[in-house]
Design a protein around this motif. Structure first.
Motif, PDB file in Angstrom:
ATOM      1  N   GLY A  73      10.686  26.176  -4.941  1.00 37.78           N
ATOM      2  CA  GLY A  73      11.099  25.897  -3.402  1.00 37.78           C
ATOM      3  C   GLY A  73      12.264  26.811  -3.053  1.00 37.78           C
ATOM      4  O   GLY A  73      13.168  26.250  -2.272  1.00 37.78           O
ATOM      5  N   GLN A  74      12.725  27.929  -3.712  1.00 38.47           N
ATOM      6  CA  GLN A  74      13.896  28.563  -3.426  1.00 38.47           C
ATOM      7  C   GLN A  74      13.208  29.766  -2.496  1.00 38.47           C
ATOM      8  O   GLN A  74      12.456  30.755  -2.952  1.00 38.47           O
ATOM      9  N   LEU A  75      13.654  29.823  -1.116  1.00 37.07           N
ATOM     10  CA  LEU A  75      13.532  30.985  -0.224  1.00 37.07           C
ATOM     11  C   LEU A  75      14.189  32.164  -0.363  1.00 37.07           C
ATOM     12  O   LEU A  75      15.377  32.026  -0.950  1.00 37.07           O
ATOM     13  N   SER A  76      13.482  33.416  -0.861  1.00 37.53           N
ATOM     14  CA  SER A  76      14.115  34.568  -1.081  1.00 37.53           C
ATOM     15  C   SER A  76      13.445  35.496   0.035  1.00 37.53           C
ATOM     16  O   SER A  76      12.448  35.810   0.145  1.00 37.53           O
ATOM     17  N   MET A  77      14.262  36.296   0.627  1.00 37.79           N
ATOM     18  CA  MET A  77      14.060  37.273   1.660  1.00 37.79           C
ATOM     19  C   MET A  77      14.298  38.636   0.938  1.00 37.79           C
ATOM     20  O   MET A  77      14.288  39.747   1.757  1.00 37.79           O
ATOM     21  N   GLY A  78      14.804  38.645  -0.201  1.00 35.02           N
ATOM     22  CA  GLY A  78      15.313  40.227  -0.857  1.00 35.02           C
ATOM     23  C   GLY A  78      14.257  40.575  -1.841  1.00 35.02           C
ATOM     24  O   GLY A  78      14.616  41.310  -2.533  1.00 35.02           O
ATOM     25  N   HIS A  79      12.940  40.227  -1.674  1.00 33.15           N
ATOM     26  CA  HIS A  79      11.894  40.696  -2.931  1.00 33.15           C
ATOM     27  C   HIS A  79      11.618  42.264  -2.858  1.00 33.15           C
ATOM     28  O   HIS A  79      11.788  42.734  -3.955  1.00 33.15           O
ATOM     29  N   ALA A  80      11.863  42.700  -1.614  1.00 34.57           N
ATOM     30  CA  ALA A  80      11.651  44.224  -1.437  1.00 34.57           C
ATOM     31  C   ALA A  80      13.037  44.863  -2.203  1.00 34.57           C
ATOM     32  O   ALA A  80      12.800  46.036  -2.837  1.00 34.57           O
ATOM     33  N   PHE A  81      13.898  44.345  -2.497  1.00 33.37           N
ATOM     34  CA  PHE A  81      15.148  44.962  -3.011  1.00 33.37           C
ATOM     35  C   PHE A  81      14.871  45.073  -4.670  1.00 33.37           C
ATOM     36  O   PHE A  81      15.054  46.319  -5.083  1.00 33.37           O
ATOM     37  N   PHE A  82      14.211  44.327  -4.894  1.00 35.56           N
ATOM     38  CA  PHE A  82      13.968  44.124  -6.632  1.00 35.56           C
ATOM     39  C   PHE A  82      12.599  44.997  -6.796  1.00 35.56           C
ATOM     40  O   PHE A  82      12.677  45.733  -7.873  1.00 35.56           O
ATOM     41  N   LEU A  83      11.860  45.248  -5.786  1.00 32.97           N
ATOM     42  CA  LEU A  83      10.795  46.209  -5.994  1.00 32.97           C
ATOM     43  C   LEU A  83      11.439  47.792  -6.067  1.00 32.97           C
ATOM     44  O   LEU A  83      10.950  48.403  -6.616  1.00 32.97           O
ATOM     45  N   ALA A  84      12.487  47.832  -5.145  1.00 31.64           N
ATOM     46  CA  ALA A  84      13.015  49.169  -4.986  1.00 31.64           C
ATOM     47  C   ALA A  84      13.810  49.531  -6.360  1.00 31.64           C
ATOM     48  O   ALA A  84      13.903  50.656  -6.764  1.00 31.64           O
ATOM     49  N   VAL A  85      14.432  48.469  -6.972  1.00 37.93           N
ATOM     50  CA  VAL A  85      15.038  48.679  -8.104  1.00 37.93           C
ATOM     51  C   VAL A  85      14.102  49.121  -9.385  1.00 37.93           C
ATOM     52  O   VAL A  85      14.433  50.071  -9.985  1.00 37.93           O
TER      53      VAL A  85
END
Length: 403
Positions: A73-85
């Motif tokens: 139930g944790q909303l995350s909008m930064g998933h693309a950041f970790f793909l870039a890492v």
């Protein structure tokens, strides 16, 4: 008289063994699908292989996000950041120092298999740095906090030219494992030339299988029950002894590592990393994947990833035949825009009419119990006819005869 020889009821039938459980339509469908996926590189062209690879990569990233958002139930909008890492971490760790497009690129020159593992761990470390915030925030507050990661990441990717190559990105070193290189060098198998896409196909299948099995074990075990308890009622979970903040932080790190693995595979498929790709649109697409497929489900993440990632590819390939869709740059409705309209409408439809997602559509039908059969009622013998009603005198045979 006591009945000492009472009849015993027949013993209930034993549940089916392992063999009976394996002989199900679902098992046969899984085996058939596995054989088809293994044989595809021998029969389809490179376009469809690359489309399938994009779907596998998206499925791995969606599984990680679904454990965080769907199960916890944790909303995350930064998933693309970790793909870039993960993607750029692999390029820096495995690449060599060189000069490209006016930028002096930094590279450590590590073995590519080791660089891939370290890039996944680097994405997990980035998630670990952010995990104290993830352990204390929830809902829209966490979504806004992770949204800041996108802006920070975009600024770093565009301006750290020595690491990322700036706007033009940098080339991706091919993966080498056990003396086998996943590049365009042809490898002939059964008279079929295997290039980079064909080789990466099996690496992507293996990575997706291991990622799905691990996530399935987590969600079905004790950690999964704790994550669902945190999602459904945080205070009650804390009262029962679940360390809420620790679980939230741990799931955030695990989700970041899944995104890092997806980023490494995505870089290998693209063969070039571009900063513009790892932006807000990619994070929104991952959220659409888990909503369309089904929140909190590994199968839902895979189905939603295939739907969202394959749609633009299919529209681009058949843009000449589809109505209202034109080839990119011709002035009409581009395939990418058309696909976003379509899966945007799919998100609305799923939220309104199918909250469980596409994965629950078939599961509900399979679990629907059949109507129980009514037991046969034994036929009762007809009661004997009575000549006269009780408390009434019998009618004499002759009218003149006295009773």
């Amino acid at each position: 008289m006591s009945d000492t020889t009472a009849a015993t009821a027949p013993a209930p039938a034993r549940a089916g063994g392992l063999t009976d459980r394996l002989r199900t339509p679902r098992t046969y469908a899984v085996l058939l699908g596995s054989l088809v996926l293994l044989a595809l590189p021998f029969y389809v062209d490179r376009f469809w292989l690359q489309a399938g690879l994009f779907a596998m990569v998206a499925a791995i990233g969606a599984i990680g996000l679904n454990m965080l958002t769907g199960a916890t139930g944790q909303l995350s909008m930064g998933h693309a950041f970790f793909l870039a890492v993960g993607a750029y971490g692999y390029c820096v760790l495995a690449g060599e120092s060189s000069t490209e497009n006016g930028h002096t690129l930094t590279g450590l020159g590590l073995p590519s298999w080791l660089a891939a593992i370290l890039a996944v761990l680097l994405a997990g470390a980035a998630g670990g740095i952010f995990s104290p915030i993830a352990g204390r925030l929830r809902g829209a507050y966490l979504g806004i906090a992770t949204l800041a990661l996108i802006f920070i990441g975009q600024h770093v990717l565009f301006n750290a030219g020595s690491l990322t190559g700036g706007y033009n990105g940098r080339a991706v070193p091919p993966l080498s494992l056990f003396g086998f290189t996943f590049d365009d060098t042809e490898l002939v198998v059964a008279a079929v030339p295997f290039g980079a896409s064909e080789k990466l196909w099996y690496a992507g299948l293996l990575a997706l299988l291991l990622s799905a099995l691990f996530a399935r074990g987590v969600l079905r075990g004790r950690p999964g029950r704790a994550m669902n308890a945190i999602r459904d009622h945080r205070i009650a979970a804390g009262v029962m002894g679940v360390p809420v903040a620790r679980y939230r932080a741990g799931v955030f790190v695990l989700s970041s590592m899944y995104a890092g693995l997806a980023g490494v595979l995505l870089a290998l498929v693209f063969q070039r990393t571009v900063p513009e790709y790892f932006g807000m649109i990619l994070s929104l697409e991952y959220l659409a994947m888990i909503v369309i497929g089904g929140l909190g489900s590994v199968a839902g993440a895979v189905i939603g990833a295939a739907f969202v990632s394959l749609l633009p590819q299919v529209f681009t390939h058949y843009s000449d035949s589809l109505p209202l869709v034109s080839a990119p740059g011709t002035g009409g409705l581009a395939p990418g825009e058309a696909s976003r309209y379509l899966y945007g409408a799919a998100v609305v439809a799923v939220v309104l009419f199918l909250p469980g997602g596409l994965a629950r559509l078939g599961a509900d039908r399979a679990k629907k119990p059949a109507a129980p059969k009514k037991p046969a009622v034994p036929r009762q013998p007809a009661p004997p006819e009575r000549s006269a009603a009780p408390n009434q005198p019998a009618t004499p045979k002759n009218p003149g005869e006295k009773s």
